[in-house]
Scaffold this motif. Structure first.
Motif, mmCIF file in Angstrom:
data_model
loop_
_atom_site.group_PDB
_atom_site.id
_atom_site.type_symbol
_atom_site.label_atom_id
_atom_site.label_comp_id
_atom_site.label_asym_id
_atom_site.label_seq_id
_atom_site.Cartn_x
_atom_site.Cartn_y
_atom_site.Cartn_z
ATOM 1 N N PRO A 190 34.026 38.554 33.261
ATOM 2 C CA PRO A 190 33.917 39.623 32.249
ATOM 3 C C PRO A 190 35.251 40.281 31.910
ATOM 4 N N GLY A 191 36.224 40.204 32.821
ATOM 5 C CA GLY A 191 37.529 40.794 32.558
ATOM 6 C C GLY A 191 38.624 39.767 32.322
ATOM 7 N N SER A 192 38.248 38.511 32.145
ATOM 8 C CA SER A 192 39.241 37.451 31.934
ATOM 9 C C SER A 192 39.876 37.582 30.553
ATOM 10 N N ARG A 193 41.162 37.237 30.476
ATOM 11 C CA ARG A 193 41.900 37.339 29.215
ATOM 12 C C ARG A 193 43.214 36.579 29.379
ATOM 13 N N PRO A 194 43.758 36.040 28.297
ATOM 14 C CA PRO A 194 45.021 35.286 28.434
ATOM 15 C C PRO A 194 46.218 36.189 28.699
ATOM 16 N N PHE A 195 46.170 37.423 28.163
ATOM 17 C CA PHE A 195 47.294 38.341 28.314
ATOM 18 C C PHE A 195 46.775 39.734 28.665
ATOM 19 N N ASP A 196 47.632 40.526 29.343
ATOM 20 C CA ASP A 196 47.228 41.898 29.647
ATOM 21 C C ASP A 196 47.579 42.816 28.481
ATOM 22 N N GLY A 197 47.427 44.120 28.661
ATOM 23 C CA GLY A 197 47.640 45.081 27.593
ATOM 24 C C GLY A 197 49.077 45.220 27.140
ATOM 25 N N GLU A 198 50.009 44.578 27.840
ATOM 26 C CA GLU A 198 51.424 44.587 27.441
ATOM 27 C C GLU A 198 51.891 43.217 26.979
ATOM 28 N N GLY A 199 50.953 42.269 26.867
ATOM 29 C CA GLY A 199 51.296 40.933 26.402
ATOM 30 C C GLY A 199 51.800 39.993 27.473
ATOM 31 N N LEU A 200 51.764 40.429 28.745
ATOM 32 C CA LEU A 200 52.176 39.539 29.829
ATOM 33 C C LEU A 200 51.017 38.625 30.207
ATOM 34 N N PRO A 201 51.316 37.392 30.623
ATOM 35 C CA PRO A 201 50.237 36.462 30.979
ATOM 36 C C PRO A 201 49.377 37.016 32.118
ATOM 37 N N SER A 202 48.072 36.843 31.980
ATOM 38 C CA SER A 202 47.174 37.203 33.076
ATOM 39 C C SER A 202 47.417 36.278 34.254
ATOM 40 N N ARG A 203 47.007 36.739 35.434
ATOM 41 C CA ARG A 203 47.237 35.934 36.637
ATOM 42 C C ARG A 203 46.185 36.255 37.691
ATOM 43 N N ARG A 204 46.216 35.484 38.732
ATOM 44 C CA ARG A 204 45.346 35.707 39.897
ATOM 45 C C ARG A 204 46.193 36.342 40.987
ATOM 46 N N THR A 205 45.800 37.511 41.450
ATOM 47 C CA THR A 205 46.548 38.225 42.473
ATOM 48 C C THR A 205 45.671 38.445 43.699
ATOM 49 N N VAL A 206 46.116 37.938 44.838
ATOM 50 C CA VAL A 206 45.430 38.235 46.098
ATOM 51 C C VAL A 206 45.931 39.590 46.583
ATOM 52 N N VAL A 207 45.053 40.574 46.582
ATOM 53 C CA VAL A 207 45.428 41.939 46.958
ATOM 54 C C VAL A 207 45.375 42.112 48.469
ATOM 55 N N ILE A 208 44.267 41.700 49.059
ATOM 56 C CA ILE A 208 44.111 41.709 50.521
ATOM 57 C C ILE A 208 43.725 40.307 50.949
ATOM 58 N N ALA A 262 47.750 51.841 30.976
ATOM 59 C CA ALA A 262 47.488 52.204 32.362
ATOM 60 C C ALA A 262 47.350 50.920 33.183
ATOM 61 N N VAL A 263 47.027 51.063 34.457
ATOM 62 C CA VAL A 263 46.733 49.915 35.312
ATOM 63 C C VAL A 263 45.212 49.786 35.397
ATOM 64 N N GLY A 264 44.712 48.584 35.149
ATOM 65 C CA GLY A 264 43.271 48.366 35.197
ATOM 66 C C GLY A 264 42.930 47.041 35.841
ATOM 67 N N PRO A 265 41.693 46.901 36.315
ATOM 68 C CA PRO A 265 41.274 45.635 36.920
ATOM 69 C C PRO A 265 40.999 44.579 35.857
ATOM 70 N N SER A 266 41.142 43.314 36.220
ATOM 71 C CA SER A 266 40.627 42.243 35.365
ATOM 72 C C SER A 266 39.268 41.840 35.944
ATOM 73 N N ASN A 267 39.241 40.899 36.866
ATOM 74 C CA ASN A 267 38.035 40.619 37.657
ATOM 75 C C ASN A 267 38.413 40.907 39.111
#
Length: 209
Positions: free
Chosen positions: A51-69, A104-109
């Motif tokens: 539901p939060g997938s997208r090619p780019f974030d709100g600043e036009g940077l490529p979306s990515r997968r981030t392991v937080v923990i 702002a900073v927001g979640p994707s998935n």
């Protein structure tokens, strides 16, 4: 689901805005064991059909997968360009733009990686405890980690749901909550950008009628 509310509060603590303002109990904790080894938390903007997938974030940077923990170790905060610059880090592609103002900073998935236990198996493992189905109100202090929320659900006796519980308060500190995770369910479902399966926490304070 109650675990999703808990994860939403955790997002506040890993939000780069909270970190650079020193308004999170996770400031300076990168690379440290902050949760039980069972816990892995991921933010994945590239998930297929998320539901939060997208090619780019709100600043036009490529979306990515981030392991937080990862297995209980804090690997990354979630950042946009501004918060990354403030912290001397790189953006994680989590800029979220509203109708007005700066991103702002927001979640994707943003989700807890599922485990192998069914919810029934988790309930059956509890001799005496509280199965929370609903959280009420707001009561999280990201600076100290103190947590207190109204809750409703079912009381568990000898591994079985025995009677409904309403209008109680559950409380603890997020450090203890994260370290106290004992089991994670296999029932991960995405209803929004933040998703979590059933989790078992070894100890929290339950008070009220």
């Amino acid at each position: 689901q109650a675990a999703e509310d808990l994860l939403g509060d955790l997002f506040e603590a890993v939000d780069g805005t909270s970190i650079f303002r020193r308004a999170s109990f996770l400031v300076g904790k990168l690379g440290e064991q902050i949760a039980a080894p069972e816990l892995t938390v991921i933010d994945d903007g590239l998930m297929k059909s998320g539901p939060g997938s997208r090619p780019f974030d709100g600043e036009g940077l490529p979306s990515r997968r981030t392991v937080v923990i990862e297995n209980g170790v804090l690997r990354s905060y979630l950042l946009n360009t501004y918060t990354a610059h403030k912290l001397g880090l790189k953006s994680t592609g989590n800029a979220s733009r509203g109708l007005t103002g700066a991103p702002a900073v927001g979640p994707s998935n943003f989700f807890i990686a599922p485990g192998i236990r069914t919810p029934s198996e988790i309930i059956a493992s509890v001799e005496n405890g509280f199965y929370v189905t609903e959280m009420i109100g707001f009561g999280f202090n990201a600076v100290t980690g103190d947590y207190s929320r109204g809750a409703a659900g079912w009381w568990i006796e000898n591994g079985k749901l025995s009677f409904p519980v309403e209008e109680v308060t559950i409380a603890g500190n997020f450090r203890d909550i994260l370290m106290g995770i004992e089991m994670i369910g296999n029932d991960l479902r995405f209803r929004g950008r933040i998703a979590a399966p059933t989790i078992k926490i070894n100890r929290m304070v339950v008070s009220g009628s």
